[in-house]
Write a protein that holds these residues in place. Structure first.
Motif: not given
Ligand code: SF4
Ligand code: SF4
Ligand code: SF4
Ligand code: SF4
Ligand code: SF4
Lengths: 261, 347
Positions: B206-209, B216-223, B340-347
């Motif tokens: 399950k994805v909780t976001f 938004t968060k994925t794009r912000a994680s580009f760098s 991958i999503i969970n890792r991105i959301m963790k920042g």
């Protein structure tokens, strides 16, 4: 090469089993005869006896460079040829012959009391490119028929042959083949260069990377996956990829890479 | 939408009649598997069809967009197009794969209609079917669940005693003549709805976001280079995660000369942005080339960007439909979008 005049093609063999030349004769009459309208074979030990003299358009060299004494013959072929093509795994990468490169006791194991005979003396098994400039490679053990045709056709048309730089997994997955790792097995397809159509996994056996590695194989991850997912021991996981890619591994012997211009 | 009902006992006859009328493609057992892996293939008998499959190895997009597709033949007499669609029925597609079709329909129609795809798509009647078995890595129950499946001609839902068949087009209606269909009762229609709603809660992953938060968060994680390096450390750049993906649509075009060296063919084949040479481009006549995604981590990041944010606006939702095929296909176990999503959301 103009399509009007036939290209002069020759085959030469060095340290090899000559399986690649045999594989060429397996190309099938139709394919072979089709190509013979455009090429003229001037030397081919498996099927004819005359020796080529003078200029050659395309030279196919089978087998690895494993004796300093062979250097002169290779240089001679190079100087007479417009294009030099490594023919099969041994010539392209050292192939199975390079398995000896990390061992020292193979002579006794193979030849017993004759091990010291002078004609058996050899050094590291290296790709032909360690001695002379190689323009293209027909990969595979034995060499891939389709790639042979692709390279010859491309040269006839003055076009760059298309040799993939992606792993065998791409071709394997396109065919919906069951992945060996899901079958309690292991596989080297993730680091092996595609172009063969992934016949081995389709037959239910692992890919052994007979076509060599892609340009940048993730060797650390390979050992990890072979151990953790493939169930291989630490030692076997480490040695596994030696069978066909000893000279491409990060621990290859010196000089195994391509000759610098 | 008109809803029809066919009894379990009449279903086989319906399939027999349909198969006799035109080619039918559906989920069948992969012959070398122990009966637990499925592929979409021509169905020759009603018994072969496995509407209880979990997921197919390669997505059914292969029916319109085959792994290798001949585009044209050339020779001394000119060039001949190879567009030659077959009138056929594609039966048993799960709703998440229908969502992927809808995306491909948009993408292959964007600016320049791709008739090699569209002709096959138009000649095919697509009948979806309810998910009877949820695959281990599926997460369509949570991610992008608000995006509705569309573009199919009919939908079969297995309910007590038979199947509810909803039709959405003439092509879907045309199948009715092959079986003893009656009007579905209100009870049967609500039973079908309950069935399909219930499936949504059965995914183990399950994805909780929300897709918007993730985008938004994925794009912000580009760098966030460290994160992409960490995520892709074991990546082989093998492209398996692309090849099995129902929404990947990249292809490579090549020419192949025939043995006669005067004729040949042009074909296209599925490409994969995770592979090293995908972004390698020629620098023109002067020679040389440039690879604008040279590092494995850049390519790994690119897939995440494509699936989670870049295409959202154009497609009306994320380009990942949550089938979990990439999760199963990735040998080092790193392609799972949920991870991958969970890792991105963790920042
Ligand atoms: S590549 Fe294989 S078949 Fe060819 S010569 Fe070497 S060992 Fe023999
Ligand atoms: S069987 Fe081997 S080549 Fe095929 S997908 Fe699995 S690892 Fe890759
Ligand atoms: S699948 Fe692997 S071992 Fe088999 S032919 Fe291809 S590269 Fe060689
Ligand atoms: S990214 Fe993975 S889970 Fe998402 S649609 Fe593609 S294959 Fe399915
Ligand atoms: S993420 Fe996995 S499947 Fe995708 S390219 Fe990397 S190793 Fe292959």
């Amino acid at each position: 090469m103009s399509p009007k005049t036939k290209a002069k093609v020759a085959f030469f063999d060095f340290t090899s089993c000559e399986g690649c030349q045999i594989e060429l004769t397996n190309l099938g009459e139709k394919a072979f005869m089709g190509l013979l309208d455009h090429i003229e074979i001037v030397e081919f030990r498996e099927a004819m006896s005359e020796k080529a003299q003078g200029r050659i358009d395309i030279s196919f060299i089978e087998g690895s460079f494993s004796r300093e004494a062979d250097r002169k013959r290779l240089e001679d072929i190079r100087s007479r040829s417009n294009v030099v093509i490594a023919f099969g795994a041994c010539a392209a990468t050292g192939g199975v012959t390079a398995l000896k490169n990390h061992m020292s006791d193979y002579s006794e194991a193979v030849y017993g009391k004759d091990a010291k005979m002078p004609h058996l003396d050899s050094s590291f098994a290296l790709p032909v490119s360690a001695a002379i400039k190689v323009d293209y490679s027909v990969l595979g053990c034995p060499m891939s028929q389709a790639e042979f045709v692709e390279i010859v056709s491309s040269l006839l048309h003055g076009k760059e042959p298309v040799i993939p730089n992606h792993p065998v997994c791409v071709e394997c997955k396109k065919k919906s083949t069951l992945c060996r790792y899901g079958q309690g097995d292991h596989c080297l397809g993730m680091v092996a260069r595609a172009g063969c159509g992934a016949p081995c996994p389709a037959d239910g056996i692992p890919c052994e990377a007979c076509r060599g590695f892609v340009d940048h194989p993730n060797q650390e991850a390979l050992v990890k996956v072979l151990r953790e997912k493939g169930g291989l021991s630490e030692e076997r996981a480490f040695n596994k990829s030696r069978i066909f890619t000893a000279n491409l591994r990060s621990d290859a012997v010196k000089g195994a890479g391509a000759r610098k211009e | 939408m008109p809803a029809h009902f066919i009894h379990e006992t009449d279903f086989r006859e319906f399939l027999k009649s349909l198969i006799a009328s035109k080619p039918v493609i559906g989920p069948v057992v992969e012959p070398k598997s122990t009966g637990d892996k499925f592929i979409f293939d021509d169905v020759t008998s009603a018994e072969q069809l496995r509407l209880d499959y979990d997921v197919s190895l390669v997505p059914p997009k292969a029916v319109f967009f085959p792994p290798v597709q001949k585009l044209l033949e050339f020779g001394p007499n000119g060039v001949k197009s190879c567009i030659n669609p077959r009138e056929q029925v594609l039966l048993g597609v799960h709703f998440y794969d229908v969502k992927a079709f809808d995306q491909l329909d948009k993408l292959f129609n964007d600016k320049f209609p791709d008739n090699n795809y569209l002709a096959n798509r138009r000649a095919t009647t697509v009948i979806a079917s309810s998910v009877q078995t949820v695959s281990k890595h599926a997460f369509w129950g949570s991610f992008g669940k608000d995006v509705k499946a569309k573009g199919h001609d009919g939908f079969l839902t297995k309910v007590q005693g038979g199947y509810v068949y909803e039709t959405f087009s003439q092509k879907g209606e045309a199948l009715l003549k092959h079986g003893k269909f009656g009007n579905a009762s209100t009870d049967q229609v609500s039973a079908a709805k309950r069935e399909n709603d219930a499936a949504m809660d059965k995914c183990q992953e399950k994805v909780t976001f929300t897709p918007a938060e993730i985008s938004t968060k994925t794009r912000a994680s580009f760098s966030n280079n460290e994160m992409w390096k960490e995520l892709s450390k074991d990546c082989f750049s093998c492209g398996s995660c692309n090849i099995v993906c129902p929404t990947c649509y990249c292809f490579d075009v090549q020419d192949k000369w025939g043995l006669d060296q005067v004729s040949g063919e042009r074909y296209r084949t599925w490409d994969a942005c995770l592979t090293e040479d995908f972004a390698k481009v020629s620098l023109g006549g002067a020679g040389g080339h440039e690879n604008f995604r040279e590092a494995g981590a850049q390519r790994f990041r690119h897939r995440a960007m494509r699936k989670l944010t870049y295409l959202n606006e154009k497609l009306g939702g994320p380009a990942c439909i949550g089938c979990g095929r990439c999760t199963s296909a990735c040998v080092p176990n790193i392609a799972n979008p949920v991870k991958i999503i969970n890792r991105i959301m963790k920042g």
